[in-house]
Scaffold this active site. Sequence first.
Site, PDB file in Angstrom:
ATOM      1  N   VAL A  52      21.331  58.321 -52.079  1.00  0.00           N
ATOM      2  CA  VAL A  52      22.263  57.791 -53.084  1.00  0.00           C
ATOM      3  C   VAL A  52      21.695  58.067 -54.480  1.00  0.00           C
ATOM      4  O   VAL A  52      20.583  57.626 -54.798  1.00  0.00           O
ATOM      5  CB  VAL A  52      22.489  56.278 -52.872  1.00  0.00           C
ATOM      6  CG1 VAL A  52      23.393  55.728 -53.967  1.00  0.00           C
ATOM      7  CG2 VAL A  52      23.097  56.015 -51.500  1.00  0.00           C
ATOM      8  N   HIS A  84      17.135  52.958 -57.060  1.00  0.00           N
ATOM      9  CA  HIS A  84      17.069  51.703 -56.297  1.00  0.00           C
ATOM     10  C   HIS A  84      15.698  51.553 -55.675  1.00  0.00           C
ATOM     11  O   HIS A  84      15.051  52.533 -55.317  1.00  0.00           O
ATOM     12  CB  HIS A  84      18.154  51.639 -55.222  1.00  0.00           C
ATOM     13  CG  HIS A  84      18.204  52.837 -54.310  1.00  0.00           C
ATOM     14  ND1 HIS A  84      18.794  54.029 -54.687  1.00  0.00           N
ATOM     15  CD2 HIS A  84      17.733  53.033 -53.054  1.00  0.00           C
ATOM     16  CE1 HIS A  84      18.700  54.897 -53.697  1.00  0.00           C
ATOM     17  NE2 HIS A  84      18.045  54.330 -52.695  1.00  0.00           N
TER      18      HIS A  84
END
Length: 115
Positions: A91, A95
């Site tokens: 992604v 994160h």
Amino acid sequence: MQDIFCSIISGDVPGEFVFRDEKVVVFKDIHPQAPVHLLVVPVRHVEGIGDADQEMLGILMSTAHRVAQEQGLVDGYRLIVNDGEHGGKLVPHLHIHVLGGKHLGPKMVREGDAI
Ligand code: 5GP
């Protein structure tokens, strides 16, 4: 740029949030790799570590520690950031993975992946 995490943050895609404020959100990973598997994500779209400023990196790290404590990971936890193709990042939105809830062992990579 819009990605799946932007859609979760905006509410267009459901997410199981355990924390959110104006700068950072934390939600459960859809495919947990441990009893507790959270994703600590900046609200503002930032692709990788190299695109984030030091303040944001500090916020992400301290948020990861705080939610780990709140989720009961008092015996420890593991943080992972995948960056780039070789890092296995899927992604394209920065994160930190927070993994815990059991003894994760000493290995940082799977047996067959080690050099
Ligand atoms: P990466 O390899 O990019 O570091 O990991 C991306 C993580 O996002 C994976 O652990 C994956 O399970 C998680 N993920 C991908 N799509 C979704 C989604 O739609 N919802 C949630 N909650 N997690 C997702």
